[in-house]
Design a protein around this motif. Structure first.
Motif, mmCIF file in Angstrom:
data_model
loop_
_atom_site.group_PDB
_atom_site.id
_atom_site.type_symbol
_atom_site.label_atom_id
_atom_site.label_comp_id
_atom_site.label_asym_id
_atom_site.label_seq_id
_atom_site.Cartn_x
_atom_site.Cartn_y
_atom_site.Cartn_z
ATOM 1 N N LEU A 209 -4.000 18.998 55.154
ATOM 2 C CA LEU A 209 -3.482 20.379 55.219
ATOM 3 C C LEU A 209 -2.467 20.679 56.316
ATOM 4 O O LEU A 209 -2.416 19.996 57.456
ATOM 5 C CB LEU A 209 -4.870 21.190 55.513
ATOM 6 C CG LEU A 209 -5.853 21.053 54.584
ATOM 7 C CD1 LEU A 209 -7.069 21.865 54.999
ATOM 8 C CD2 LEU A 209 -5.422 21.509 53.155
ATOM 9 N N LYS A 210 -1.392 21.446 56.010
ATOM 10 C CA LYS A 210 -0.455 21.682 57.092
ATOM 11 C C LYS A 210 -0.928 22.504 58.160
ATOM 12 O O LYS A 210 -0.449 22.419 59.284
ATOM 13 C CB LYS A 210 0.884 22.421 56.432
ATOM 14 C CG LYS A 210 1.396 21.645 55.369
ATOM 15 C CD LYS A 210 2.463 20.831 55.650
ATOM 16 C CE LYS A 210 3.102 20.134 54.338
ATOM 17 N NZ LYS A 210 2.801 18.778 54.036
ATOM 18 N N THR A 211 -1.702 23.409 57.866
ATOM 19 C CA THR A 211 -2.228 24.330 58.751
ATOM 20 C C THR A 211 -3.866 24.175 58.766
ATOM 21 O O THR A 211 -4.265 24.190 57.873
ATOM 22 C CB THR A 211 -1.731 25.722 58.719
ATOM 23 O OG1 THR A 211 -2.262 26.320 57.242
ATOM 24 C CG2 THR A 211 -0.321 25.889 58.769
ATOM 25 N N TRP A 212 -4.544 24.687 59.971
ATOM 26 C CA TRP A 212 -5.866 24.778 59.824
ATOM 27 C C TRP A 212 -6.389 26.158 59.850
ATOM 28 O O TRP A 212 -5.657 27.039 60.436
ATOM 29 C CB TRP A 212 -6.557 24.176 61.267
ATOM 30 C CG TRP A 212 -6.214 22.619 61.477
ATOM 31 C CD1 TRP A 212 -5.349 21.812 60.749
ATOM 32 C CD2 TRP A 212 -7.069 21.573 61.976
ATOM 33 N NE1 TRP A 212 -5.490 20.685 61.020
ATOM 34 C CE2 TRP A 212 -6.593 20.353 61.854
ATOM 35 C CE3 TRP A 212 -8.091 21.826 62.751
ATOM 36 C CZ2 TRP A 212 -7.131 19.166 62.493
ATOM 37 C CZ3 TRP A 212 -8.670 20.800 63.186
ATOM 38 C CH2 TRP A 212 -8.274 19.609 63.303
ATOM 39 N N ARG A 213 -7.421 26.372 59.267
ATOM 40 C CA ARG A 213 -8.025 27.579 59.295
ATOM 41 C C ARG A 213 -8.154 28.216 60.638
ATOM 42 O O ARG A 213 -8.783 27.678 61.563
ATOM 43 C CB ARG A 213 -9.231 27.868 58.666
ATOM 44 C CG ARG A 213 -9.216 28.024 57.342
ATOM 45 C CD ARG A 213 -10.560 28.081 56.642
ATOM 46 N NE ARG A 213 -11.680 26.939 56.768
ATOM 47 C CZ ARG A 213 -12.224 26.776 57.764
ATOM 48 N NH1 ARG A 213 -12.509 27.898 58.413
ATOM 49 N NH2 ARG A 213 -13.037 25.825 58.027
#
Length: 149
Positions: A145-149
């Protein structure tokens, strides 16, 4: 004079990650790590998978290079800028170990995930993904994933 740091991680965590990275590079350079083996340094971060098999919702797995991980099942996540009574995300955590291209997962007691959890994931060096073999014979693919929640 104040010192500015670019990382929000605690100093001990950054040192541990640097040590794991250095050990991985050394093992690879000396030829003791197979070319298709995944390393804790490569595994560290967030991986995600859409629904698959019996699981009807997305799943994220967050690996730490120190050997721990957390599974988040996004059953019914709360939309942004909305207050929810329940977050809609169930969790499980534990430790992992790597054997070649296989990541073996051990779960701790007390998680809230109700569906089946993978016992192992395979690293595919050709496309840099993790795969979970499903009991039905199919597989689920996890991508970084490029970004984390």
């Amino acid at each position: 004079m104040t010192r500015t740091t670019l990382s929000t991680r605690p100093r001990t965590h950054r040192i541990r990650l640097a040590a794991v990275g250095a050990a991985t590079l050394l093992a690879t350079a000396l030829g003791s790590a197979p070319a298709d083996a995944v390393t804790p340094w490569e595994l560290a971060g967030a991986w995600g998978s859409p629904a698959g098999g019996e699981r009807t919702h997305p799943r994220e797995i967050h690996f730490d290079a120190s050997g721990s991980y957390r599974v988040d099942d996004l059953v019914s996540p709360c939309p942004p800028r909305v207050v929810c009574i329940w977050s809609g995300i169930t969790h499980a955590e534990g430790t992992y170990r790597i054997e070649g291209d296989t990541v073996l997962l051990t779960y701790a007691e007390g998680g809230t995930v109700t569906g089946p959890l993978p016992q192992e994931l395979r690293f595919r060096p050709e496309d840099r993904t993790l795969t979970e073999q499903l009991p039905s014979g199919g597989r689920t693919v996890y991508t970084r994933l490029k970004t984390w929640r």
